[in-house]
Design an enzyme around this catalytic site. Structure first.
Site, short mmCIF file in Angstrom:
data_model
loop_
_atom_site.label_atom_id
_atom_site.label_comp_id
_atom_site.label_asym_id
_atom_site.label_seq_id
_atom_site.Cartn_x
_atom_site.Cartn_y
_atom_site.Cartn_z
N CYS A 2 0.88 -1.18 0.00
CA CYS A 2 0.00 0.00 0.00
C CYS A 2 0.90 1.22 0.00
O CYS A 2 2.09 1.13 0.23
CB CYS A 2 -0.86 0.03 1.26
SG CYS A 2 -1.84 -1.44 1.46
N ARG A 27 1.88 1.15 -6.01
CA ARG A 27 1.99 0.25 -4.85
C ARG A 27 0.66 -0.44 -4.55
O ARG A 27 0.60 -1.34 -3.69
CB ARG A 27 2.46 1.02 -3.62
CG ARG A 27 3.79 1.71 -3.78
CD ARG A 27 4.13 2.55 -2.57
NE ARG A 27 4.44 1.72 -1.43
CZ ARG A 27 5.69 1.34 -1.12
NH1 ARG A 27 6.69 1.73 -1.88
NH2 ARG A 27 5.93 0.58 -0.09
N TRP A 74 -3.74 -2.05 -1.52
CA TRP A 74 -3.78 -3.33 -2.21
C TRP A 74 -4.18 -4.30 -1.13
O TRP A 74 -3.43 -4.54 -0.19
CB TRP A 74 -2.41 -3.67 -2.79
CG TRP A 74 -2.42 -4.89 -3.65
CD1 TRP A 74 -2.76 -4.97 -4.97
CD2 TRP A 74 -2.09 -6.23 -3.25
NE1 TRP A 74 -2.64 -6.26 -5.42
CE2 TRP A 74 -2.25 -7.06 -4.38
CE3 TRP A 74 -1.69 -6.79 -2.06
CZ2 TRP A 74 -2.01 -8.43 -4.35
CZ3 TRP A 74 -1.44 -8.15 -2.02
CH2 TRP A 74 -1.61 -8.96 -3.16
N ASN A 98 0.65 0.66 5.99
CA ASN A 98 1.15 -0.26 4.98
C ASN A 98 1.85 -1.38 5.73
O ASN A 98 2.74 -1.13 6.53
CB ASN A 98 2.14 0.44 4.05
CG ASN A 98 2.76 -0.55 3.07
OD1 ASN A 98 2.11 -1.53 2.69
ND2 ASN A 98 4.00 -0.33 2.68
N GLY A 99 1.41 -2.61 5.50
CA GLY A 99 2.02 -3.76 6.18
C GLY A 99 0.93 -4.73 6.62
O GLY A 99 -0.22 -4.61 6.22
N GLU A 478 10.40 -15.65 -18.44
CA GLU A 478 10.06 -14.21 -18.39
C GLU A 478 8.99 -13.88 -19.43
O GLU A 478 8.04 -13.15 -19.15
CB GLU A 478 11.32 -13.39 -18.62
CG GLU A 478 11.12 -11.90 -18.72
CD GLU A 478 10.52 -11.25 -17.48
OE1 GLU A 478 10.44 -11.91 -16.42
OE2 GLU A 478 10.07 -10.10 -17.59
N LYS A 482 5.33 -12.30 -18.52
CA LYS A 482 4.82 -11.07 -19.13
C LYS A 482 3.43 -11.31 -19.74
O LYS A 482 2.52 -10.51 -19.55
CB LYS A 482 5.78 -10.60 -20.25
CG LYS A 482 7.06 -9.98 -19.74
CD LYS A 482 6.87 -8.56 -19.32
CE LYS A 482 7.18 -8.16 -17.90
NZ LYS A 482 7.84 -8.94 -16.97
N GLU A 485 0.76 -11.81 -16.89
CA GLU A 485 0.39 -10.65 -16.04
C GLU A 485 -0.26 -9.54 -16.87
O GLU A 485 -0.97 -8.71 -16.32
CB GLU A 485 1.59 -10.13 -15.27
CG GLU A 485 2.73 -9.60 -16.08
CD GLU A 485 3.87 -9.11 -15.19
OE1 GLU A 485 3.63 -8.59 -14.10
OE2 GLU A 485 5.04 -9.26 -15.60
N HIS A 501 8.89 -35.08 -20.81
CA HIS A 501 8.61 -35.66 -19.49
C HIS A 501 7.24 -35.24 -18.97
O HIS A 501 7.03 -35.15 -17.77
CB HIS A 501 9.72 -35.24 -18.51
CG HIS A 501 11.08 -35.68 -18.95
ND1 HIS A 501 11.45 -37.02 -19.04
CD2 HIS A 501 12.13 -34.97 -19.43
CE1 HIS A 501 12.68 -37.09 -19.49
NE2 HIS A 501 13.13 -35.87 -19.74
N LYS A 600 3.05 -2.80 -8.27
CA LYS A 600 4.43 -2.66 -8.76
C LYS A 600 5.43 -3.11 -7.71
O LYS A 600 6.47 -3.66 -8.02
CB LYS A 600 4.71 -1.21 -9.15
CG LYS A 600 6.09 -0.99 -9.75
CD LYS A 600 6.23 -1.68 -11.08
CE LYS A 600 7.61 -1.51 -11.67
NZ LYS A 600 7.82 -2.38 -12.84
C1 AGP Z 1 7.44 -7.96 -13.06
O1 AGP Z 1 6.85 -7.97 -14.38
C2 AGP Z 1 6.50 -8.41 -12.06
N1 AGP Z 1 5.44 -7.44 -11.96
C3 AGP Z 1 7.02 -8.84 -10.71
O2 AGP Z 1 7.31 -10.20 -10.88
C4 AGP Z 1 8.30 -8.16 -10.13
O3 AGP Z 1 9.40 -8.46 -10.94
C5 AGP Z 1 8.55 -8.75 -8.73
O4 AGP Z 1 7.44 -8.41 -7.91
C6 AGP Z 1 9.84 -8.22 -8.08
O5 AGP Z 1 9.75 -6.83 -7.91
P1 AGP Z 1 11.11 -6.03 -7.55
O6 AGP Z 1 12.04 -6.19 -8.71
O7 AGP Z 1 10.68 -4.61 -7.34
O8 AGP Z 1 11.68 -6.65 -6.30
#
Ligand code: AGP
Length: 605
Positions: A2, A27, A74, A98-99, A478, A482, A485, A501, A600
């Site tokens: 948050c 956030r 969040w 936040n927490g 990766e 992408k 998400e 396998h 993020k």
């Molecule tokens: C990236 O596309 C993702 N949204 C997510 O996996 C991100 O890489 C992960 O949460 C780590 O974040 P950071 O690099 O800020 O630690």
């Protein structure tokens, strides 16, 4: 997960709080709220949805006052609705948090037994009512310190007091909290990014500290109420401020910024005159390192997995990688000659921060590879290596991933040189090849037209597979992440050699399969894996080099990459996969910069 903001001023604070909340939306953005005090009234306004929803409410019913707090959420406890949105207020106290308070249920039961009534399902309201309880016979600071004694878990707090309408108290344990300074105005915020529009003079609270801010003063205290002094950092201005320019969203801007990201990072670390790498502050003499341990989450973890291949290729060192959420609970055999490297764009990811803390508690030497240099992880590491990618706003990480890989690559090269694993000629050649990387990325971006056509195949697909071997395997992971998400479609990254396998059972007519097959030592093997997929009806996009050995009329599309140096293939292979995820999400009309359910910076575990 948050974002919190607090402002004490000699003028109305509402618009600055709203603007800061917009900067904090990365956030979390499933609900928002504000509380101000004016003429001894505590005004609380909050709603589910984004900050603009809150703005609409304030337009019709303004929240006056020269002091206030705000929050973007969040959800962790309680569904994202108005009642559970922050701030959480009693008659006399208002709190943003936040927490996660891990013992909130037991505290809630105790407070209910004492006659306190709860309105929400959140853990935060427990804090509000504890402070309300202790405020009855003590001052705000003592009431806060007393309340914090009962809390287990993590918090960054901003607290308003109806009957002390000139102060905001902040408190920090485990979640980031910064203080900002200006004239006739002072601030509290989750990070410097929230405050940078108003000031670049920042201090950071450390765990166990509280602060008291007014429009004219800032004081810091430890848990025993001893006054403490904090350094005031003057932060660099973000030259490439986060303006969209001609782009329609931040993700496309950040994808197409990547040649510049590489150039900026190379400028920081490559000495073009001496053809050397400017990395010197290793916390362990690289000659004494016996192992490298790489830790991260999500995309940052994928950069660790790519680096594993580079370190094995370029040095004589053992290397291990682990996701931070596993590292923090594993029974790791720590070794003082192992260099522990933590990779994080935001520098606030709770799992990565916790993993770092565990390494430090075991007296290990730590390095963090970071984009936000003022972040908690950066401040808690022995050695911080910034990636210089500039603010990354899109929740899906693109340019930060490229920056993380680049720093890991040049660090592997430097360690190799210091340990004598690479001769001067080869070292200089690798450095010269790096200078061609921005152009290589530029050329990879030209695959966009073909990618846009291939993206259409995903609209009717029920899933997809991304396959690779060696350092192409983490790039397959990766690419799948992408796509997941951004487009909310199922996608799986897998080692190409593992398909037989089990996962080969997933292949059916029309299933899109992306095969990463640069002309490296795995090429022939990967191509035969591709044939197995095609034989079962897979619709293949082959990403490879310029050559014509691969003839198979059933390949749906083939992209020939402008490879430079085999070790740099992961950079170029990443670009078409970022573009693919982007265009599928566009076709599906998904929110490109703020995908559902995500944030993020994941600052809770
Ligand atoms: C990236 O596309 C993702 N949204 C997510 O996996 C991100 O890489 C992960 O949460 C780590 O974040 P950071 O690099 O800020 O630690």
């Amino acid at each position: 997960m948050c974002g919190i903001i607090g402002i004490a001023s000699n003028k109305s604070v509402t618009s600055n709080i709203i603007n800061s909340l917009k900067r904090l939306e990365y956030r979390g953005y499933d609900s928002a709220g504000i509380a101000t005090i004016s003429k001894k009234n505590l005004n609380e306004k909050k709603c589910s949805g984004r900050v603009e929803e809150l703005e609409k409410i304030l337009f019709n019913s303004p929240a006056q006052g020269n002091i206030g707090i705000g929050h973007v959420r969040w959800a962790t406890h309680g569904i994202p609705n108005e009642v559970n949105a922050h701030p959480h207020s009693s008659e006399i106290v208002s709190v943003v948090h936040n927490g996660i308070i891990e013992n909130s249920n037991s505290l809630k039961k105790k407070l209910e037994k004492e006659g306190y009534k709860f309105k929400s399902q959140t853990d935060t309201e427990v804090i509000t009512l504890l402070i309300t309880k202790y405020l009855k016979d003590s001052n705000p600071i003592d009431a806060v310190l007393k309340s914090l004694e009962y809390l287990e878990g993590s918090f960054a707090l901003g607290i308003l007091f109806k009957d002390q309408s000139d102060i905001i108290i902040g408190a920090r344990r485990g979640s980031p909290l910064a203080v900002g300074y200006s004239n006739n105005e002072n601030y509290l915020g989750s990070d410097s990014y929230a405050l940078k529009a108003m000031t670049n003079k920042i201090s950071y609270l450390d765990d166990g500290e509280i602060c008291k801010i007014t429009k004219d003063s800032v004081e810091f205290f430890d848990v025993s109420k001893n006054k403490i002094n904090k350094k005031i950092l003057v932060l660099s201005e973000d030259k490439n401020e986060t303006k969209l320019g001609d782009y329609k969203n931040f993700m496309s801007k950040e994808i197409f910024e990547q040649p510049t990201t590489i150039k900026n990072c190379l400028n920081e670390y490559i000495d073009k005159i001496r053809n050397d790498i400017n990395l010197y502050d290793f916390p362990i003499d690289p000659k004494k390192i016996n192992k490298i341990f790489l830790v991260g989450c999500g995309t940052a973890y994928h950069s660790c997995q790519v680096a594993k291949y580079w370190i094995e290729e370029l040095t004589d060192l053992n290397v291990e990688t682990e996701v931070a959420s596993e590292f923090r609970y594993r029974k790791i055999r720590f070794n003082p000659n192992t260099l522990y490297i933590f990779v994080s764009q935001s520098g606030e990811t709770a799992d990565t921060a916790a993993a770092l803390e565990i390494a430090k508690k075991n007296k290990m030497k730590t390095c963090s590879i970071i984009n936000v240099v003022e972040s908690s992880i950066a401040r808690n590491s022995d050695w911080v290596v910034p990636i210089h990618a500039g603010p990354e706003i899109g929740v899906a990480s693109t340019k930060a991933f490229i920056g993380q890989m680049l720093v890991l690559y040049i660090m592997s090269l430097k360690i190799s040189k210091i340990r004598g694993n690479i001769d001067d000629k080869n070292y200089i050649e690798k450095i010269k090849n790096l200078k061609n990387l921005p152009q290589g990325i530029e050329n990879s971006l030209k695959t966009e037209e073909l990618i846009q056509i291939f993206a259409k195949d995903f609209l009717s697909a029920k899933g997809s597979m991304f396959l690779g071997r060696g350092s192409s395997f983490p790039i397959a992971l990766e690419g799948a992440l992408k796509l997941k998400e951004l487009s909310y479609l199922h996608a799986e990254g897998y080692p190409a050699g593992e398909m037989k396998h089990g996962p080969l059972a997933l292949i059916e007519d029309g299933l899109p399969v992306i095969i990463l097959a640069p002309k490296d030592k795995y090429f022939e093997k990967t191509i035969s894996n591709m044939q197995e997929v095609i034989a079962r009806g897979g619709k293949v996009l082959l990403i490879s080099d310029k050559h014509d050995e691969v003839i198979n009329e059933n390949i749906r599309f083939k992209i020939e990459m402008p490879f430079i140096d085999e070790l740099l293939n992961p950079f170029l292979l990443t670009i078409p996969l970022q573009l693919l995820a982007y265009h599928v999400a566009l076709l599906k009309k998904c929110d490109i910069d703020k995908p559902r359910n995500l944030a993020k910076s994941v600052t809770v575990e």
